[in-house]
Design a protein around this motif. Structure first.
Motif, short mmCIF file in Angstrom:
data_model
loop_
_atom_site.label_atom_id
_atom_site.label_comp_id
_atom_site.label_asym_id
_atom_site.label_seq_id
_atom_site.Cartn_x
_atom_site.Cartn_y
_atom_site.Cartn_z
N UNK A 42 -5.52 -68.89 42.18
CA UNK A 42 -5.53 -70.18 41.49
C UNK A 42 -6.92 -70.80 41.48
N UNK A 43 -7.68 -70.60 42.54
CA UNK A 43 -9.06 -71.10 42.64
C UNK A 43 -9.79 -70.22 43.64
N UNK A 44 -11.00 -70.61 44.01
CA UNK A 44 -11.76 -69.82 44.97
C UNK A 44 -11.09 -69.74 46.33
N UNK A 45 -10.26 -70.73 46.66
CA UNK A 45 -9.67 -70.76 48.00
C UNK A 45 -8.14 -70.79 48.00
N UNK A 104 -9.48 -66.98 58.45
CA UNK A 104 -9.40 -68.38 58.03
C UNK A 104 -8.49 -68.59 56.83
N UNK A 105 -7.52 -67.71 56.63
CA UNK A 105 -6.52 -67.87 55.58
C UNK A 105 -5.23 -68.34 56.23
N UNK A 106 -4.65 -69.40 55.68
CA UNK A 106 -3.42 -69.96 56.23
C UNK A 106 -2.34 -69.96 55.15
N UNK A 107 -1.10 -69.77 55.59
CA UNK A 107 0.03 -69.88 54.70
C UNK A 107 0.45 -71.35 54.71
N UNK A 108 0.40 -71.99 53.55
CA UNK A 108 0.69 -73.42 53.48
C UNK A 108 2.17 -73.71 53.36
N UNK A 109 2.85 -73.06 52.42
CA UNK A 109 4.27 -73.34 52.20
C UNK A 109 4.88 -72.20 51.41
N UNK A 110 6.21 -72.21 51.36
CA UNK A 110 6.95 -71.20 50.60
C UNK A 110 8.17 -71.88 50.00
N UNK A 111 8.54 -71.44 48.79
CA UNK A 111 9.76 -71.93 48.18
C UNK A 111 10.38 -70.80 47.35
N UNK A 112 11.67 -70.97 47.06
CA UNK A 112 12.39 -69.95 46.30
C UNK A 112 13.10 -70.64 45.14
N UNK A 113 12.84 -70.15 43.93
CA UNK A 113 13.48 -70.67 42.73
C UNK A 113 13.78 -69.51 41.79
N UNK A 114 15.02 -69.47 41.29
CA UNK A 114 15.44 -68.45 40.32
C UNK A 114 15.14 -67.02 40.78
N UNK A 115 15.34 -66.74 42.05
CA UNK A 115 15.15 -65.39 42.57
C UNK A 115 13.71 -65.00 42.82
N UNK A 116 12.79 -65.96 42.72
CA UNK A 116 11.37 -65.70 42.98
C UNK A 116 10.94 -66.48 44.22
N UNK A 117 10.42 -65.77 45.18
CA UNK A 117 9.87 -66.37 46.39
C UNK A 117 8.38 -66.57 46.16
N UNK A 118 7.93 -67.83 46.23
CA UNK A 118 6.52 -68.16 46.03
C UNK A 118 5.93 -68.63 47.35
N UNK A 119 4.85 -68.00 47.78
CA UNK A 119 4.19 -68.32 49.04
C UNK A 119 2.77 -68.78 48.71
N UNK A 120 2.46 -70.03 49.05
CA UNK A 120 1.13 -70.60 48.80
C UNK A 120 0.23 -70.29 49.98
N UNK A 121 -0.95 -69.75 49.69
CA UNK A 121 -1.91 -69.35 50.71
C UNK A 121 -3.25 -69.99 50.37
N UNK A 122 -3.95 -70.45 51.41
CA UNK A 122 -5.24 -71.11 51.20
C UNK A 122 -6.24 -70.63 52.22
N UNK A 123 -7.46 -70.44 51.78
CA UNK A 123 -8.55 -70.07 52.68
C UNK A 123 -9.29 -71.33 53.08
#
Length: 170
Positions: A42-45, A104-123
């Motif tokens: 999504x961006x550099x980090x 220095x990469x952290x997992x911020x949050x995760x959600x599930x919608x319509x059978x898709x698991x989305x995991x947000x990661x940030x450096x």
């Protein structure tokens, strides 16, 4: 299979984990293809890992971060006692996917919608690792008393505030 990284280490500093990553990749040449996933930048980090996990609910999936590795595991209890399956095209088999995270990469949050698991990661780059300009003076000889303590040092400022123990006048 082992690789010799000695030529790289002659001119690079801090890439100790590179040898470990390559060895891990070489030991596991066949990676599982289930469940399918995308990695989006999504961006550099900021990144988003999206996994297609049809047939799994949020309670069936476990996310764990351990030793710079994101582990996504899914398990569904089989409930086929009252059902006769004529065709099974939706895979609900157990899975475990591992993703190596950079420093220095952290997992911020995760959600599930319509059978898709989305995991947000940030450096997150620590302030100490961000580039900083070092001033250069000229015409002065630097002695040990001129050297500045490292920013991570906590003991040095506390000692400087105390009077000298040698009995000399300051």
């Amino acid at each position: 299979m082992a690789y010799d990284f000695a030529p790289l280490f002659r001119s690079a500093i801090g890439f100790d984990r590179l040898a470990q990553l390559v060895d891990t990749a070489a030991q596991n040449p066949v990676s599982p293809s289930y469940p399918p996933y995308n990695i989006e930048k999504l961006s550099d980090a900021r990144y988003v890992l999206t996994m297609a996990v049809a047939g799994f609910g949020p309670d069936d999936i476990e996310l764990t971060v351990q030793d710079n590795t994101l582990i996504v595991a899914g398990r569904v209890a089989e409930n086929t006692q009252d059902r006769e399956m004529l065709h099974r095209g939706i895979a609900t088999r157990a899975f475990e996917r591992r993703f190596v995270l950079a420093d220095h990469v952290v997992v911020e949050k995760a959600d599930m919608t319509n059978g898709l698991l989305r995991i947000a990661v940030r450096q997150i780059v620590p302030e100490a690792l961000k580039p900083r300009r070092i001033p250069i003076s000229s015409g002065q000889v630097m002695g040990m008393e001129d050297a500045q303590p490292a920013p991570d040092s906590v003991a040095a400022p506390a000692m400087a505030a105390q009077p000298a123990a040698c009995g000399c006048a300051a």
